[in-house]
Motif scaffolding. Structure first.
Motif, PDB file in Angstrom:
ATOM      1  N   ILE A   1      -6.381   7.263  -8.958  1.00  0.00           N
ATOM      2  CA  ILE A   1      -5.613   6.405  -9.891  1.00  0.00           C
ATOM      3  C   ILE A   1      -5.242   5.282  -9.276  1.00  0.00           C
ATOM      4  O   ILE A   1      -5.129   4.082 -10.072  1.00  0.00           O
ATOM      5  CB  ILE A   1      -4.468   7.051 -10.602  1.00  0.00           C
ATOM      6  CG1 ILE A   1      -4.023   6.611 -11.934  1.00  0.00           C
ATOM      7  CG2 ILE A   1      -3.172   7.201  -9.648  1.00  0.00           C
ATOM      8  CD1 ILE A   1      -2.961   7.078 -12.749  1.00  0.00           C
ATOM      9  N   GLY A   2      -5.307   5.152  -7.973  1.00  0.00           N
ATOM     10  CA  GLY A   2      -4.997   3.603  -7.281  1.00  0.00           C
ATOM     11  C   GLY A   2      -6.031   2.824  -7.598  1.00  0.00           C
ATOM     12  O   GLY A   2      -5.708   1.582  -7.685  1.00  0.00           O
ATOM     13  N   GLU A   3      -7.386   3.122  -7.506  1.00  0.00           N
ATOM     14  CA  GLU A   3      -8.461   2.211  -7.749  1.00  0.00           C
ATOM     15  C   GLU A   3      -8.672   2.168  -9.235  1.00  0.00           C
ATOM     16  O   GLU A   3      -8.948   1.027  -9.616  1.00  0.00           O
ATOM     17  CB  GLU A   3      -9.594   2.766  -6.921  1.00  0.00           C
ATOM     18  CG  GLU A   3      -9.584   2.403  -5.488  1.00  0.00           C
ATOM     19  CD  GLU A   3     -11.075   2.810  -4.930  1.00  0.00           C
ATOM     20  OE1 GLU A   3     -11.637   1.936  -4.359  1.00  0.00           O
ATOM     21  OE2 GLU A   3     -11.474   3.978  -5.144  1.00  0.00           O
ATOM     22  N   THR A   4      -8.639   3.212  -9.855  1.00  0.00           N
ATOM     23  CA  THR A   4      -9.134   3.068 -11.226  1.00  0.00           C
ATOM     24  C   THR A   4      -8.056   2.551 -12.359  1.00  0.00           C
ATOM     25  O   THR A   4      -8.485   2.153 -13.378  1.00  0.00           O
ATOM     26  CB  THR A   4      -9.536   4.652 -11.663  1.00  0.00           C
ATOM     27  OG1 THR A   4      -8.197   5.403 -11.759  1.00  0.00           O
ATOM     28  CG2 THR A   4     -10.504   5.023 -10.935  1.00  0.00           C
TER      29      THR A   4
ATOM     30  N   THR B   1      -7.816   6.329   1.442  1.00  0.00           N
ATOM     31  CA  THR B   1      -6.701   5.518   2.145  1.00  0.00           C
ATOM     32  C   THR B   1      -5.268   5.887   1.308  1.00  0.00           C
ATOM     33  O   THR B   1      -4.300   6.272   2.020  1.00  0.00           O
ATOM     34  CB  THR B   1      -6.944   3.791   1.588  1.00  0.00           C
ATOM     35  OG1 THR B   1      -8.024   3.697   2.073  1.00  0.00           O
ATOM     36  CG2 THR B   1      -5.653   3.331   2.337  1.00  0.00           C
ATOM     37  N   VAL B   2      -5.165   6.347  -0.072  1.00  0.00           N
ATOM     38  CA  VAL B   2      -3.995   6.678  -0.646  1.00  0.00           C
ATOM     39  C   VAL B   2      -3.587   8.025   0.057  1.00  0.00           C
ATOM     40  O   VAL B   2      -2.463   8.208   0.202  1.00  0.00           O
ATOM     41  CB  VAL B   2      -4.208   6.676  -2.102  1.00  0.00           C
ATOM     42  CG1 VAL B   2      -2.933   7.498  -2.597  1.00  0.00           C
ATOM     43  CG2 VAL B   2      -4.333   5.451  -2.650  1.00  0.00           C
ATOM     44  N   LYS B   3      -4.672   8.824   0.066  1.00  0.00           N
ATOM     45  CA  LYS B   3      -4.331  10.230   0.809  1.00  0.00           C
ATOM     46  C   LYS B   3      -3.869  10.146   2.248  1.00  0.00           C
ATOM     47  O   LYS B   3      -2.796  10.861   2.330  1.00  0.00           O
ATOM     48  CB  LYS B   3      -5.674  11.154   0.858  1.00  0.00           C
ATOM     49  CG  LYS B   3      -5.326  12.437   1.162  1.00  0.00           C
ATOM     50  CD  LYS B   3      -6.886  13.341   1.283  1.00  0.00           C
ATOM     51  CE  LYS B   3      -6.741  14.606   1.764  1.00  0.00           C
ATOM     52  NZ  LYS B   3      -7.832  15.279   2.009  1.00  0.00           N
ATOM     53  N   ARG B   4      -4.399   9.321   2.802  1.00  0.00           N
ATOM     54  CA  ARG B   4      -3.748   9.166   4.224  1.00  0.00           C
ATOM     55  C   ARG B   4      -2.318   8.801   4.290  1.00  0.00           C
ATOM     56  O   ARG B   4      -1.391   9.191   5.186  1.00  0.00           O
ATOM     57  CB  ARG B   4      -4.655   8.327   5.117  1.00  0.00           C
ATOM     58  CG  ARG B   4      -5.768   8.969   5.517  1.00  0.00           C
ATOM     59  CD  ARG B   4      -6.796   8.072   6.619  1.00  0.00           C
ATOM     60  NE  ARG B   4      -6.931   6.697   6.121  1.00  0.00           N
ATOM     61  CZ  ARG B   4      -8.096   6.306   5.561  1.00  0.00           C
ATOM     62  NH1 ARG B   4      -9.195   7.247   5.358  1.00  0.00           N
ATOM     63  NH2 ARG B   4      -8.313   5.106   5.297  1.00  0.00           N
ATOM     64  N   ARG B   5      -2.303   7.615   3.579  1.00  0.00           N
ATOM     65  CA  ARG B   5      -0.793   7.294   3.553  1.00  0.00           C
ATOM     66  C   ARG B   5       0.360   8.200   2.968  1.00  0.00           C
ATOM     67  O   ARG B   5       1.339   8.403   3.585  1.00  0.00           O
ATOM     68  CB  ARG B   5      -0.778   5.913   2.364  1.00  0.00           C
ATOM     69  CG  ARG B   5      -1.607   4.647   3.094  1.00  0.00           C
ATOM     70  CD  ARG B   5      -1.006   4.573   4.452  1.00  0.00           C
ATOM     71  NE  ARG B   5      -1.912   3.398   5.119  1.00  0.00           N
ATOM     72  CZ  ARG B   5      -3.118   3.695   5.916  1.00  0.00           C
ATOM     73  NH1 ARG B   5      -3.077   4.984   6.516  1.00  0.00           N
ATOM     74  NH2 ARG B   5      -3.648   2.868   6.277  1.00  0.00           N
TER      75      ARG B   5
ATOM     76  N   LEU C   1       0.964  -1.185   0.129  1.00  0.00           N
ATOM     77  CA  LEU C   1      -0.138  -0.104  -0.122  1.00  0.00           C
ATOM     78  C   LEU C   1       0.742   1.313   0.281  1.00  0.00           C
ATOM     79  O   LEU C   1       0.449   2.270  -0.803  1.00  0.00           O
ATOM     80  CB  LEU C   1      -1.031  -0.021   1.209  1.00  0.00           C
ATOM     81  CG  LEU C   1      -1.662   1.257   1.652  1.00  0.00           C
ATOM     82  CD1 LEU C   1      -2.560   1.657   0.286  1.00  0.00           C
ATOM     83  CD2 LEU C   1      -2.638   1.056   2.896  1.00  0.00           C
ATOM     84  N   TYR C   2       1.904   1.642   0.862  1.00  0.00           N
ATOM     85  CA  TYR C   2       2.937   2.417   0.863  1.00  0.00           C
ATOM     86  C   TYR C   2       3.693   2.755  -0.357  1.00  0.00           C
ATOM     87  O   TYR C   2       3.581   3.668  -0.817  1.00  0.00           O
ATOM     88  CB  TYR C   2       3.769   2.385   2.213  1.00  0.00           C
ATOM     89  CG  TYR C   2       3.140   2.747   3.341  1.00  0.00           C
ATOM     90  CD1 TYR C   2       2.900   4.033   3.706  1.00  0.00           C
ATOM     91  CD2 TYR C   2       2.557   1.837   4.414  1.00  0.00           C
ATOM     92  CE1 TYR C   2       2.479   4.778   4.886  1.00  0.00           C
ATOM     93  CE2 TYR C   2       2.196   2.390   5.509  1.00  0.00           C
ATOM     94  CZ  TYR C   2       2.132   3.882   5.723  1.00  0.00           C
ATOM     95  OH  TYR C   2       1.641   4.105   7.034  1.00  0.00           O
ATOM     96  N   LEU C   3       3.789   1.568  -1.088  1.00  0.00           N
ATOM     97  CA  LEU C   3       4.667   1.475  -2.152  1.00  0.00           C
ATOM     98  C   LEU C   3       4.023   2.112  -3.378  1.00  0.00           C
ATOM     99  O   LEU C   3       4.219   3.041  -4.135  1.00  0.00           O
ATOM    100  CB  LEU C   3       4.952   0.111  -2.558  1.00  0.00           C
ATOM    101  CG  LEU C   3       6.433  -0.511  -1.925  1.00  0.00           C
ATOM    102  CD1 LEU C   3       6.853  -1.830  -2.374  1.00  0.00           C
ATOM    103  CD2 LEU C   3       7.795   0.451  -2.031  1.00  0.00           C
ATOM    104  N   GLY C   4       2.659   1.743  -3.443  1.00  0.00           N
ATOM    105  CA  GLY C   4       1.734   2.298  -4.332  1.00  0.00           C
ATOM    106  C   GLY C   4       1.361   3.757  -4.310  1.00  0.00           C
ATOM    107  O   GLY C   4       1.401   4.501  -5.184  1.00  0.00           O
ATOM    108  N   SER C   5       1.048   4.246  -2.821  1.00  0.00           N
ATOM    109  CA  SER C   5       0.721   5.542  -2.507  1.00  0.00           C
ATOM    110  C   SER C   5       1.836   6.384  -2.810  1.00  0.00           C
ATOM    111  O   SER C   5       1.901   7.416  -3.373  1.00  0.00           O
ATOM    112  CB  SER C   5       0.582   5.725  -1.166  1.00  0.00           C
ATOM    113  OG  SER C   5      -0.803   4.835  -0.855  1.00  0.00           O
ATOM    114  N   TYR C   6       3.437   5.954  -2.624  1.00  0.00           N
ATOM    115  CA  TYR C   6       4.472   6.651  -2.958  1.00  0.00           C
ATOM    116  C   TYR C   6       4.699   6.907  -4.246  1.00  0.00           C
ATOM    117  O   TYR C   6       4.885   8.064  -4.757  1.00  0.00           O
ATOM    118  CB  TYR C   6       5.650   5.755  -2.559  1.00  0.00           C
ATOM    119  CG  TYR C   6       7.028   6.424  -2.829  1.00  0.00           C
ATOM    120  CD1 TYR C   6       7.646   7.437  -2.367  1.00  0.00           C
ATOM    121  CD2 TYR C   6       7.754   5.756  -3.876  1.00  0.00           C
ATOM    122  CE1 TYR C   6       8.918   8.095  -2.749  1.00  0.00           C
ATOM    123  CE2 TYR C   6       8.894   6.161  -4.230  1.00  0.00           C
ATOM    124  CZ  TYR C   6       9.525   7.299  -3.678  1.00  0.00           C
ATOM    125  OH  TYR C   6      10.605   7.807  -4.402  1.00  0.00           O
TER     126      TYR C   6
END
Length: 206
Positions: free
Chosen positions: A31-34, A65-69, A15-20
């Motif tokens: 864009i994480g979900e889509t 979730t991405v925003k929080r990370r 999750l952190y890698l994706g958010s980064y």
């Protein structure tokens, strides 16, 4: 139980890698979900089989979730930087302003400091100048940040600017105001150059 904890840590790391990556590329959090999640799921399924996608589906990549990370990572990076600056022997500031697309002046500050026998140069902060670009307003923006961050003005040994009037005034300019805040006189250069944004004449070793 140990297996569950191990898997959970892997999912959190993913999750952190994706958010980064989303933050680094400056993409919308959605864009994480889509895009990111469907692509990752499809690639894993194509290479490793459909059963393996069950683990991928456990990774939460929603907008919130991405925003929080991203906020968490940003806060962590900021705190690590401030911790290093607080422990340094000397630091130098480079300041400048720019106007954004809304015609509001944005004030940017970079910092160079010594830490564990290494000289580092980092972006410190960016703040809007809501009133104007007078020396007093600019100093107040910097001073407020320095004070809240717990950084000692006594360690400031150099200031680099673009030479604008508000920066270069000998009596009331930004340089003059910062000098008054330093127990050690800060060197002041009217224009920025790589050589002037440093610690010439100062021993940076403890």
């Amino acid at each position: 139980m140990a297996k569950f904890v191990n898997i959970d840590k892997k999912l959190v790391k993913a999750l952190y890698l994706g958010s980064y990556r989303i933050a680094k590329e400056g993409k919308p959090h959605t864009i994480g979900e889509t895009l990111l999640f469907p692509v990752a799921k499809g690639m894993v399924e194509a290479v490793l089989g459909k059963k393996t996608t069950k683990e991928i589906e456990k990774i939460p990549l929603s907008n919130d979730t991405v925003k929080r990370r991203i906020v968490e990572m940003s806060s962590s990076i900021k705190e690590q930087l401030l911790l290093q600056v607080r422990e340094c022997n000397y630091f130098a500031l480079q300041v400048g302003d720019s106007t954004d697309i809304t015609n509001m002046a944005q004030f940017l500050v970079f910092i160079r400091f010594d830490y564990q026998s290494e000289v580092k140069e980092k972006f410190l902060f960016c703040k809007p100048l809501v009133s104007n670009t007078r020396a007093e307003d600019i100093f107040n923006v910097i001073n407020e940040y320095i004070m809240k961050a717990g950084i000692s003005w006594s360690k400031c040994v150099r200031l680099c600017t673009d030479g604008a009037k508000a920066m270069s005034g000998h009596l009331s300019g930004l340089g003059a105001r910062i000098k008054k805040s330093c127990s050690r006189k800060a060197k002041y250069s009217l224009r920025y150059s790589p050589r002037s944004f440093g610690f010439e004449g100062y021993a940076c070793q403890p």
